[in-house]
Design an enzyme around this catalytic site. Structure first.
Site, PDB file in Angstrom:
ATOM      1  N   CYS A 129     -53.797 -18.846 -30.599  1.00 15.30           N
ATOM      2  CA  CYS A 129     -53.806 -17.527 -31.239  1.00 15.30           C
ATOM      3  C   CYS A 129     -55.206 -17.175 -31.734  1.00 15.30           C
ATOM      4  O   CYS A 129     -56.094 -16.981 -30.905  1.00 15.30           O
ATOM      5  CB  CYS A 129     -52.760 -17.467 -32.349  1.00 15.30           C
ATOM      6  SG  CYS A 129     -52.335 -15.762 -32.767  1.00 15.30           S
TER       7      CYS A 129
ATOM      8  N   HIS B 285     -47.791 -18.644 -28.945  1.00 15.24           N
ATOM      9  CA  HIS B 285     -47.466 -19.776 -29.814  1.00 15.24           C
ATOM     10  C   HIS B 285     -46.572 -20.798 -29.132  1.00 15.24           C
ATOM     11  O   HIS B 285     -45.350 -20.647 -29.133  1.00 15.24           O
ATOM     12  CB  HIS B 285     -46.813 -19.281 -31.106  1.00 15.24           C
ATOM     13  CG  HIS B 285     -47.763 -18.517 -31.961  1.00 15.24           C
ATOM     14  ND1 HIS B 285     -48.530 -19.109 -32.935  1.00 15.24           N
ATOM     15  CD2 HIS B 285     -48.114 -17.211 -31.943  1.00 15.24           C
ATOM     16  CE1 HIS B 285     -49.305 -18.203 -33.502  1.00 15.24           C
ATOM     17  NE2 HIS B 285     -49.081 -17.033 -32.920  1.00 15.24           N
TER      18      HIS B 285
ATOM     19  N   GLU C  71     -45.848 -23.528 -30.208  1.00 14.68           N
ATOM     20  CA  GLU C  71     -45.040 -24.190 -31.244  1.00 14.68           C
ATOM     21  C   GLU C  71     -43.847 -23.332 -31.661  1.00 14.68           C
ATOM     22  O   GLU C  71     -43.033 -23.759 -32.480  1.00 14.68           O
ATOM     23  CB  GLU C  71     -45.910 -24.522 -32.458  1.00 14.68           C
ATOM     24  CG  GLU C  71     -46.150 -23.383 -33.440  1.00 14.68           C
ATOM     25  CD  GLU C  71     -47.162 -22.330 -32.968  1.00 14.68           C
ATOM     26  OE1 GLU C  71     -47.613 -22.417 -31.809  1.00 14.68           O
ATOM     27  OE2 GLU C  71     -47.476 -21.423 -33.751  1.00 14.68           O
TER      28      GLU C  71
END
Lengths: 363, 1073
Positions: A248, A332, A334
């Site tokens: 990001c 992302h 994650e």
């Protein structure tokens, strides 16, 4: 709520009271409000959620992405005080109040979204309490715009912190730069046997090097990457020396460090349904996204590959600099909130670490 | 990956007739698939026995076979058309099962046909519960503990181990048919026995109960590049234990955090990959424990489904269309999203509204059926509504049901008694949502309601908010209610009708008050992306918010009102007509605005109309659409009774009704006015009377003469209609069924027993009348036309009577001033032609007639409404059927064990099949096959006919004997046949002693029954025999027309020369558009 172009939206307050200033953005994810609230990347932003019922499943102790709430205010169509979920420990309103964050409910968030889609993300204020409309608008117009804004200093941690795998041996040690890092990045790394040493964004190259890491990680975070020359310079220190991975804001910073440029998107990508194509495999992953700036593909020097693109608007979603073992993702992997399709990317970084380790031994 | 070029012709198998568990959602998905495949340049061959489908319109395939969905018929289609591939995933369980049979019989391999979409292994892994469980366990996915068994004894052992309650799931059945939950040993044994019986492979799964757990569904799509996306999540408001088709459901899931939702998403991806569904859409069901979040995978449907249709309508993502493209090799990222145009179909839709689906039941049609809900689906239709909150969407969906509810709160229905309230909350039933409301109103705590029902407390809280708001509203009246409160009520989904009831005001006054306070709805778009991108395919719902997104109409649009939820008496046929009307108007350059609330339909596909409004079909919502669209006018004649009854109120509110005028509609529906018109025209009808009390009913019956046909004054599908042979029956009917009163008059008609009945569908433009076709019923008189098999052209009606029927049809259509469709029912008795009923609207038989004659009547009617005369359309006279076409009905009795299966004037069928052939006999035989009955080719025939038929039955009996049938007959009939030299064994009628014919039927000694009606004495006798016959699947024919056809069919079918023919071949160049 008032926007810098004078448009107002009325609603009922929940959570804390007071005046909140920030850039107004919308997020289209249906679930995950607690993760959004605690994602430091939202610092300086007023977040409107497009899904109307918010609060249904309350908040819990686990789905927390940082040490607090960083966004300026939360705007929803229909706040639900009553929650039902076996993990819930409090209502969303109680949670906002505890963290001193203003919530606004009853707003036609679809109309707000369409307005921002057409006019672009803009400054605004949520005023919960007795305020004069004119005064508030003046404050909005006096507030700093997002472009050119360094918000990393506001959210980065003050001290170095080490996160070790809960079980098993430490396979690698990674130094992570906290520009507003989400806990789930740490969870994803540590569960793969990585010990992560998290440094404040203002740390020096020397401090970081002295931890003798196998790789270097640049986290997500808020604000304009172009306002962070000190971070970009720091990253340059490690390019070619260690495998580098950025997510990001970290991706944008890597782009800048590799010689590219960044620009501000009209209203950004904030949601959990963005299709991203991996150009190497042809596979599409549904991704979690939260960014207002992007790396300009045309600005990238030779030798830097775009590895992933956004299928909605062809923006750059991933970079790879092969000669210096650096990679980055605009989205992302994650998740938290959002789909897990992209989590394989963390393993790709570990492969970089692996290869580099072998190479070192080879020398 | 580009599309495959190694295949050219693709066979698509449809789902067949509408039955419970398999309704018009498969026409919606099948039509999308056919269109998508044709658009990709493939030659599409279709087989589907259901004529009332859009997909069987000849323009959707290169060859369209309206033929029985049997192994042999499909095999013949394969031999004729030589397809390269078979797409089995858009025709429900029927298509999937057929695909498996075709593969197992080696037919696919012999003909070089490949399965696309889902391969055999994947279908087996998904459908065979043992294989599925094994696959889940191997993948490390959690499943409930269970064992598959083939005997009662083995089931008992499993029960001993797992403990009650237990779920019993028969393998390979439709919509969970035969499934049950057992709480005690007798229930368990009964359910296992029944399950083994209905399972085609005689196997049931005995499973640990996850009763009361939360139930979720994910709609998943996968392409050949292994991209997997989740289109929609659906949460069942009713917890596990109620079939999802019978549950109130909501999209998206409301009570899952992101962590929990993503876990289901990960599992759904793992399931579709493990099962091996290569491409297309699948539905994965989960149960989640409300206590600790433990998840178990319940099942996967490796095909499009009712839920995928719902998900498509809920998100705007056309699952079936995309699934078809994926099946031919395209990948998700290669297909554009129609709605946003700029973004690809490879994404996950996000919504900014709440979607609620509510099922529609028809328990009232099946007296004796227990109205509780289990894992076996019983609903016949559903409505869907969109709102910005759950409460708003729920109330709109309930209002859309047309079951008398204006919403949830303050709906004015006080028919619930709260005596056994706790029981009504505990045991799932169709009215449970209203009992919940009642309990909350009586002060039950939300927690108690949630505990008793097993419904998540969040939903109970949302329902209680409506109850609380109703209380708040009740403190005011129409004038004193503050504007803000009015606005709050509208935002919570309260209809004007609810507020009117609450405030003792007229609905019209509520509307004025509301509009005066500027509390008016806006329309928001369904755009797959929560407004992130601009939407180009306009699909709207109303809500009370700031911004209206619907374009301001330019006065050129035509509003078509749809038919609402499927129910017995008003089903897919009316949606078919609405779609045709939309297509015709668009072809003539009109913008078409569709209003409907049935998510299963083609009419609510966003590309059927220019603009789609997903709304309740009530005056309030329709007026709101009209006021935003400012159309040329509103069309009410295609959607059945639902829009027709809005015609008057709409016109009163200043709306232009296009086509036949509301006054003409009223003229046809008002008995007295219509009676006068018939008198003026000199057209006979059966003697009739209207009674406001039992005494008047007796008087009327005495005047017109028994037997009489009786019914309440305003009914659909023959609701509560009956034939009374004597006073006792009349009194019983008046007391039990109709509750005759001054407010609810009862209609008493002379019943023309043993008449020929015929249906006519025609179109008129004011000057000319075109008769689509005359259909002769091949069921005895008195059976509802919707339940009667019919043949076109007529079989045994004299030419002179057909001429009279044509004459009456023309004169009535012109006298009523019909502009568009008209349906007339006739009876011919003793050389008199009677008019039984006139409906100045589309009828159930329009699709059948259109397919039999090749003239699309609904389109013709729409063009008339748009100003094109019949002459301009080149139509005059009467449609011609090239061959013989039979329509046969299918019934849902297997869903309602123990219910009376005898047909009568109250309609009970859910769907129909059609077949065509060069002879009536073959067409009839194929229609029987298509509807699941078999014309016996040998065996014993029981013959019992009334005196009028005794002469004419002789040649039929002789033919049967020549075919080798053994004949048994009732005494009178036997005597007559013996005189003709036939070898006949006499048998007792039921009231004559035992063993009688019913005993013989039960013992399996009878294979065919020919039984024409014989009046009061034999009425009850017939009933007993037919009930026994239906239970054993024995063909019963009740007219000599059908008897002749049966003999002919038996002859042809024995020679095995039954052929299949495509509509394109049958009609050739005549096929009109």
């Amino acid at each position: 709520m008032i926007l810098e172009d004078g448009r107002t939206f009325r609603g009922d307050g929940f959570g804390s009271t007071g005046l909140a200033l920030g850039e107004v953005v919308f997020n289209t994810a249906i679930t995950g409000y607690q993760e959004i609230l605690t994602d430091p990347s939202y610092a300086g932003q007023i977040v409107a959620l497009t899904y109307p019922h918010i609060g249904n499943y309350g908040v819990n102790e686990d789905d927390v992405e940082s040490r607090g709430i960083f966004l300026a205010a939360l705007v929803v169509r229909s706040y639900e005080d009553f929650y039902s979920n076996w993990r819930a420990t409090a209502s969303l309103g109680e949670y906002l109040e505890r963290h001193g964050v203003v919530g606004l409910s009853g707003v036609d968030t679809r109309t707000l979204t369409r307005h921002i889609r057409e006019a672009g993300a803009m400054r605004g204020a949520v005023a919960a309490g007795r305020y004069d409309e004119g005064d508030v608008l003046e404050q909005v117009l006096a507030s700093p715009p997002m472009a050119g804004r360094d918000l990393v200093r506001d959210v980065t941690r003050e001290r170095v912190e080490v996160f070790s795998p809960a079980e098993g041996d430490v396979r690698w040690r990674v130094a992570a730069l906290d520009c507003g890092i989400k806990n789930n990045i740490l969870r994803e790394l540590t569960r793969r046997g990585v010990e992560v040493t998290v440094f404040p964004a203002t740390a020096s190259a020397g401090e970081i090097s002295s931890s003798e890491p196998d790789g270097f990680f640049i986290s997500n975070g808020p604000g304009d990457p172009a306002a962070l020359p000190y971070v970009v310079d720091l990253v340059k220190n490690f390019l070619g020396r260690l495998p580098v991975f950025g997510i990001c804001l970290g991706h944008q910073i890597l782009g800048l460090a590799l010689g590219g440029r960044t620009y501000k998107l009209k209203f950004g990508h904030h949601g959990a349904n963005h299709p991203v194509k991996n150009l190497a495999t042809g596979r599409v992953e549904i991704t979690s996204q939260n960014h207002g700036f992007a790396v300009d593909a045309a600005s990238l020097p030779a030798g830097i590959r775009v590895t992933h693109v956004n299928l909605n608007d062809d923006t750059v979603e991933g970079l790879r600099a092969d000669d210096c073992a650096a990679m980055s993702l605009q989205y992302h992997p994650e998740a938290a909130p959002g789909p897990h399709d992209a989590s394989y990317n963390v393993d790709v970084f570990l492969e970089l670490l692996e290869r580099r380790t072998q190479k070192t031994f080879g020398f | 990956m580009p599309r495959r070029d190694d295949i050219e012709t693709i066979l698509v198998i449809g789902a067949g007739p509408i039955v419970i568990g398999q309704a018009c959602e498969f026409d919606y998905s099948g039509t999308q698939a056919c269109k998508a495949l044709a658009a990709e340049g493939f030659r599409v061959v279709l087989i589907n026995s259901n004529p009332a489908t859009i997909m069987t319109d000849p323009e959707y395939a290169a060859a369209t076979y309206v033929e029985p969905l049997t192994l042999s018929a499909v095999a013949k289609v394969i031999e004729r058309e030589k397809p390269d591939a078979l797409l089995p995933t858009v025709g429900g369980q029927t298509a999937l099962n057929l695909a498996v049979q075709l593969a197992e019989a080696g037919i696919l391999r012999e003909n070089g046909v490949r399965l696309i979409g889902a391969n055999l292994q994947a279908i087996r892994a998904a459908e065979d519960r043992r294989l599925f469980r094994a696959a889940m366990v191997a993948e490390g996915l959690p499943v409930p503990r269970a064992t598959a068994v083939g005997t009662l004894e083995a089931a008992g052992e499993v029960a001993a181990e797992l403990g009650l309650p237990l779920v019993i799931r028969p393998s390979f059945t439709l919509g969970g048919e035969g499934g049950a939950v057992a709480f005690n040993v007798p229930e368990f044994e009964c359910a296992v026995a029944r399950g083994l019986d209905v399972s085609p492979i005689c196997e049931v799964l005995v499973e640990e109960s996850v009763l009361g757990w939360k139930e979720f569904e994910l709609e998943v799509m996968r392409d050949l590049a292994d991209n997997v996306v989740v289109i929609c999540s659906i949460e069942n408001v009713d917890p596990m234990g109620v079939h999802t088709g019978d549950s109130i459901t909501v999209a998206p899931a409301q009570t899952l955090s992101d962590v929990e939702y993503q876990r289901l998403r990960d599992m759904a991806q793992a399931v579709i990959r493990r099962v091996g569904v290569e491409t297309g859409g699948s539905n994965v069901q989960f149960a989640v424990s409300p206590e600790d979040g433990r998840v178990v995978v319940i099942e996967i449907n490796p095909r499009v489904s009712r839920s995928s249709a719902l998900a498509s309508k809920a998100t705007g993502f056309p699952i079936a269309k995309i699934a078809a493209k994926l099946a031919v090799g395209l990948t998700l990222d290669e297909i554009p999203n129609d709605i946003t145009r700029e973004t690809p179909a490879c994404f996950e839709p996000t919504v900014d509204y709440v979607v609620v689906k509510v099922p529609r039941w028809n328990f009232e049609k099946f007296p004796g059926a227990e109205d509780y809900l289990t894992t076996s689906m019983k609903s016949v239709g559903e409505t869907m509504a969109l709102g910005r909150t759950f409460g708003e969407a729920l109330q709109k969906a309930l209002r859309s049901l047309e079951a008398g509810h204006e919403g949830l709160a303050a709906d004015g229905l006080n028919r619930l008694d709260g005596d056994d309230l706790r029981e009504r909350l505990r045991v799932p039933n169709p009215d449970r949502i209203f009992y919940i409301k009642l309990a909350l109103q009586r002060g039950w705590s939300e927690a108690d309601v949630a505990r008793t029902t097993g419904i998540d407390p969040w939903f109970v809280r949302q329902i209680n908010k409506l109850v609380e708001l109703e209380g708040e509203l009740g403190a005011f009246d129409l004038t004193s209610a503050p504007d803000e409160l009015l606005r709050k009520a509208k935002r919570a989904g309260f209809g004007d009708g609810q507020l009117a009831r609450l405030w003792g005001a007229a609905e019209e006054d509520v509307r004025r008050r509301r509009e005066g306070a500027a509390v008016v709805p806006v329309f928001k778009a369904v755009d797959t992306c929560a407004a992130e991108f601009e939407a180009y395919t306009p699909y709207y719902y109303s809500t009370y918010e700031e911004e209206n997104e619907a374009p301001r109409g330019e006065g050129r649009a035509v509003v078509i009102l749809g038919a609402g939820p499927n129910r017995i008496g008003q089903g897919i046929e009316f949606d078919y007509c609405c779609v045709h009307a939309a297509v015709a108007f668009r072809e003539l350059g009109h913008d078409v605005v569709m209003v409907n609330n049935n998510p299963e339909t083609v009419s609510t596909d966003y590309d059927t109309s220019t603009r789609l409004y997903f709304e309740p079909l009530n005056l309030e919502e329709v007026l709101a659409v009209v006021s935003s669209e400012r159309p040329e006018g509103v069309v009410v004649q295609f959607g059945g009774q639902t829009p027709l009854k809005l015609a008057g109120p709409l016109q009163a509110a200043g709306v232009v009704i296009l086509g036949t005028s509301p006054d003409a509609i009223d003229l046809a529906e008002d008995r007295e006015r219509f009676g006068r018109l018939l008198g003026e025209l000199g057209i006979p009808r059966p003697e009739y009377g209207t009674a406001f009390s039992l005494a008047e009913a007796r008087e009327a019956a005495a005047r017109v003469g028994f037997p009489v046909l009786v019914r309440p004054s305003y009914v659909l599908g023959g609701r509560a209609m009956a034939i009374c042979y004597d006073e006792r029956a009349l009194a019983h009917y008046a007391a039990e069924a109709a509750e005759v009163s001054p407010a609810k008059p009862m209609l008493v008609d002379r019943f023309l027993e043993d008449a020929f009945e015929a249906d006519v569908d025609a179109v008129a433009d004011g000057d000319d009348v075109y008769i689509g076709g005359i259909m002769q019923h091949i069921e005895e008189a008195g059976i509802h036309s919707g339940d009667s098999a019919a043949v076109i052209p007529p079989f045994l009606i004299k030419q002179v009577h057909l001429e009279t029927i044509r004459d009456y049809t023309r004169r009535l259509a012109l006298a009523l001033g019909v502009r568009g469709l008209i349906n007339i029912q006739f009876a011919v008795k003793e050389d008199v032609v009677y008019v039984l009923e006139v409906n100045p609207r589309a009828s159930r038989t329009v699709p059948f007639v259109s397919k039999a004659t090749g003239v699309p009547l609904a389109k013709v009617a729409a063009r008339i409404i748009a100003g094109r005369t019949l002459a301009e359309q080149g139509l005059a006279g009467e449609g011609r059927a090239p061959g013989h076409f039979v329509k046969e009905c299918v019934f849902p009795f297997d869903r309602f064990p123990g219910v009376d299966t005898v047909l009568g004037p109250e309609m009970k069928s859910t769907g129909e099949v059609m077949s065509g052939a060069s002879t009536f006999g073959l067409a009839f035989g194929k229609a029987q096959l298509a509807s699941g009955y078999h014309v016996p080719l040998r065996g014993t025939a029981f013959v019992s006919v009334n005196d009028n038929d005794k002469d004419n039955v002789v040649p039929i009996a002789r033919d049967l004997a020549a075919l080798g049938f053994k004949l048994v007959a009732s005494r009178g009939t036997a005597a007559r046949l013996r005189r003709e030299g036939l070898n006949v064994e006499p048998v007792f009628k039921v009231n004559e002693g035992r063993p009688n014919v019913a005993d013989r039927v039960v013992s399996g000694e009878i294979d065919l029954i020919i039984n024409t009606p014989m009046g009061r004495e034999s009425f009850y006798d017939d009933v007993t025999v037919r009930r026994a016959a239906r239970a054993r699947g024995i063909l019963v024919v009740t007219t000599l027309s059908a008897a002749r056809a049966t003999v002919e069919a038996a002859r042809v079918l024995r020679q095995n020369v039954a052929t299949v023919q495509s509509l394109q071949d049958v009609h050739g160049a005549r096929l009109a558009k």
